[in-house]
Design an enzyme around this catalytic site. Structure first.
Site, short mmCIF file in Angstrom:
data_model
loop_
_atom_site.label_atom_id
_atom_site.label_comp_id
_atom_site.label_asym_id
_atom_site.label_seq_id
_atom_site.Cartn_x
_atom_site.Cartn_y
_atom_site.Cartn_z
N ASN A 42 24.69 -41.63 -46.68
CA ASN A 42 23.88 -41.94 -47.87
C ASN A 42 23.48 -43.41 -47.97
O ASN A 42 22.40 -43.73 -48.45
CB ASN A 42 24.61 -41.50 -49.14
CG ASN A 42 25.94 -42.19 -49.34
OD1 ASN A 42 26.67 -42.46 -48.38
ND2 ASN A 42 26.29 -42.48 -50.57
N LYS A 79 32.02 -44.93 -36.13
CA LYS A 79 31.39 -43.62 -35.96
C LYS A 79 30.46 -43.41 -37.15
O LYS A 79 30.91 -43.12 -38.26
CB LYS A 79 32.42 -42.49 -35.91
CG LYS A 79 31.78 -41.15 -35.51
CD LYS A 79 32.47 -39.96 -36.12
CE LYS A 79 31.92 -39.60 -37.47
NZ LYS A 79 30.49 -39.13 -37.46
N GLU A 135 36.75 -45.25 -49.73
CA GLU A 135 35.97 -45.04 -50.95
C GLU A 135 35.51 -43.60 -50.93
O GLU A 135 34.83 -43.18 -49.99
CB GLU A 135 34.77 -45.97 -51.03
CG GLU A 135 34.02 -45.81 -52.36
CD GLU A 135 32.62 -46.35 -52.34
OE1 GLU A 135 31.70 -45.60 -52.71
OE2 GLU A 135 32.44 -47.52 -51.96
N CYS A 159 27.85 -42.69 -54.31
CA CYS A 159 29.20 -42.41 -54.83
C CYS A 159 29.39 -42.97 -56.23
O CYS A 159 30.15 -42.41 -57.02
CB CYS A 159 30.26 -43.00 -53.89
SG CYS A 159 30.25 -42.28 -52.23
N GLU A 206 31.46 -33.08 -58.37
CA GLU A 206 30.42 -34.03 -58.01
C GLU A 206 29.22 -33.29 -57.41
O GLU A 206 29.36 -32.55 -56.44
CB GLU A 206 30.98 -35.03 -57.00
CG GLU A 206 29.99 -36.12 -56.61
CD GLU A 206 30.60 -37.12 -55.63
OE1 GLU A 206 30.17 -38.29 -55.65
OE2 GLU A 206 31.49 -36.73 -54.85
#
Length: 517
Positions: free
Chosen positions: A158, A181, A254, A288, A386
């Site tokens: 994102n 990665k 996170e 997020c 979410e």
């Protein structure tokens, strides 16, 4: 302004940390706006990752031997190169994610600011420091910060520029090597970061990009590196934390959020409407720390909801590589399917759509309108889960206390926002919210962009912090060097041992009367 060219993809593709990459299987990388293949990327293996870690480990020894100031100079040059190459970096971020250009610009600025912050703050934070010793004047104690070794970064799709760079620059200035990665949807953003780091003077082995599936390359990172930084879902984060625990290596993450915004009765409604729109629909809600729940005092709830829905309805959606769009596309088919499922579930169970609520295939395969819901109840999927898309629910409340209670009624605790009529009122609300960052008169950027302050989540929203002192020192091992001079801990010249031991408790107790003790 066109999407990135084939030559650009070829140049970046040559930087993958995979030997004989040309002979490897590849996977397509889609332009999110159109859903059409624009490039391919070699698929790495666990062995490729292990080779990259071994090379990084060897190169890291020489890197760690440099002074923090020498390492910081590379990051300073990198920051400047990010500014100079902003246009191409925005192009690749838009191409891989479908975000509006204003949010691609936000990523570029964040990378440059974070690198500059650690270039300036890093040498100071990493400097040896003296601390109080056991016995004043005779115990000299020095604390050092040594690099972990090789840091593994597993970055998301994102914010693929920010998450490839912001954690890496802190680890690098601390003297570590980094193996990353990137998400398989967005590998070229990580390679664009790598290109500019190399141009800034970083040895190529110290920042290795190994694309490939998480089940293969991600697991190899967990098995071989000395510290892991992960950004992604709470469920995956919990699994990786368990794996790190078994190896007794450091781990930071996170994770997800179901972030609330509180609007008190005294708030400036026009300001709250604009701020909430930015908070909810930045990067099409695929952030997020974006807002998915708005709690508004009933005294102003109807007016806020009407004005917010009107504002959202005028937002411009477009597949364009310029600044004319307010919101872009979602990043993939799976994202738009999740968003559509959440909205359909809510409507079927009685929620009302005040704005949006539909796909926009006329604009591209992954476009979905910014959506405002009301009458959302606990049995609806979007109430507590979410969505990670352009969907927000408005909840009228009887009081600020009720808003705070409902805002905190979640397993998550990543970010929150407050709009109130006065700073003192907003500050009082902010202090009661259980979230790692709380923004006042803003949705997320004020806290996120304040790189000297820590950023991270409470509850299932994460562990550890990025940014600030914690975001750097977590990539180090603290070492204490204590030198005892003149007298020993259990002996002193000319004083019999039994007498020395007898008076020691009294002497230690008396230390509290010395200045600074």
């Amino acid at each position: 302004m066109p999407k990135p060219t084939d030559d650009y993809f070829d140049r970046l593709g040559a930087l993958v940390a995979i030997d004989d990459a040309a002979s490897r299987p590849t996977r397509p990388v889609l332009e999110a706006f159109s859903g059409v293949e624009m490039a391919t990327i070699p698929v790495g293996t666990a062995e490729d990752l292990e080779v990259a870690v071994a090379r990084a480990r060897q190169a890291q020894q020489g890197w760690a031997a440099k002074t923090p100031a020498e390492r910081a100079a590379v990051l300073d040059r990198f920051s400047e190169l990010v500014h100079r190459n902003a246009a191409s970096l925005m192009d690749i971020a838009q191409a891989e994610t479908g975000k509006a250009r204003i949010y691609a610009q936000e990523e570029v600025l964040d990378v440059a600011l974070t690198a500059r912050h650690y270039a300036v703050a890093g040498p100071k934070l990493l400097a040896d420091r003296k601390v109080k010793g056991m016995l004043p004047g005779v115990t000299s104690v020095r604390v050092r910060h040594l690099p972990k070794g090789v840091v593994g970064v597993i970055s998301p799709w994102n914010y693929p520029l920010t998450m490839a760079a912001s954690d890496a620059v802190a680890a690098l200035v601390a003297g570590n090597g980094v193996v990353i990665k990137p998400d398989s949807q967005t590998p070229y953003c990580a390679l664009a970061v790598a290109e500019l780091l190399y141009e800034a003077g970083l040895p190529r082995e110290l920042f290795a990009v190994v694309p490939g599936p998480g089940s293969v390359v991600g697991q190899a990172i967990m098995a071989t590196t000395d510290y892991v930084m992960f950004t992604g879902s709470s469920a995956t984060g919990a699994t990786l934390a368990e794996q790190a625990g078994r190896r007794l290596i450091g781990f930071s993450a996170e994770l997800g959020g179901k972030n609330p915004l509180v609007v008190t009765a005294s708030a400036d409604i026009a300001n709250a409407v604009q701020g909430a729109a930015r908070a909810c629909y930045s990067n099409s809600g695929q952030l997020c720390i974006s807002i998915e729940r708005i709690y508004v005092d009933k005294k102003i709830a109807d007016e806020f909801a009407d004005r917010f829905a009107d504002y959202v309805s005028t937002m411009k959606l477009a597949a364009t590589y310029d600044f004319t769009a307010d919101m872009g596309s979602l990043a993939s088919a799976s994202q738009i399917e999740t968003v559509e499922a959440h909205v359909e579930d809510a409507v079927a169970k009685g929620a009302k759509v005040l704005a949006g609520g539909k796909r926009r295939p006329d604009l591209g395969p992954f476009f979905y309108e910014p959506t405002v819901l009301t009458d959302v109840t606990d049995e609806m999927t979007c109430c507590r889960n979410e969505t990670f898309g352009p969907v927000v629910s408005i909840y009228p409340v009887d009081s600020t206390d009720e808003a705070i209670k409902l805002a905190n009624d979640t397993e998550y605790g990543l970010n929150a926002s407050v709009f109130a009529g006065s700073s003192s009122e907003a500050q009082a609300v902010a202090e009661q919210l259980r979230a790692g960052t709380v923004n006042i008169n803003e949705g997320y950027a004020a806290a996120w962009a304040s790189t000297a302050a820590p950023m991270g989540g409470m509850g299932i929203s994460g562990m550890g912090r990025r940014h600030g002192e914690e975001g750097l020192l977590k990539y180090t091992e603290s070492q204490t060097i204590a030198e005892q001079r003149f007298i020993g801990i259990d002996r002193a010249p000319l004083i019999p041992k039994n007498i020395y031991r007898a008076i020691t408790p009294t002497a230690v107790r008396a230390l509290k009367y010395l200045p600074g003790r």
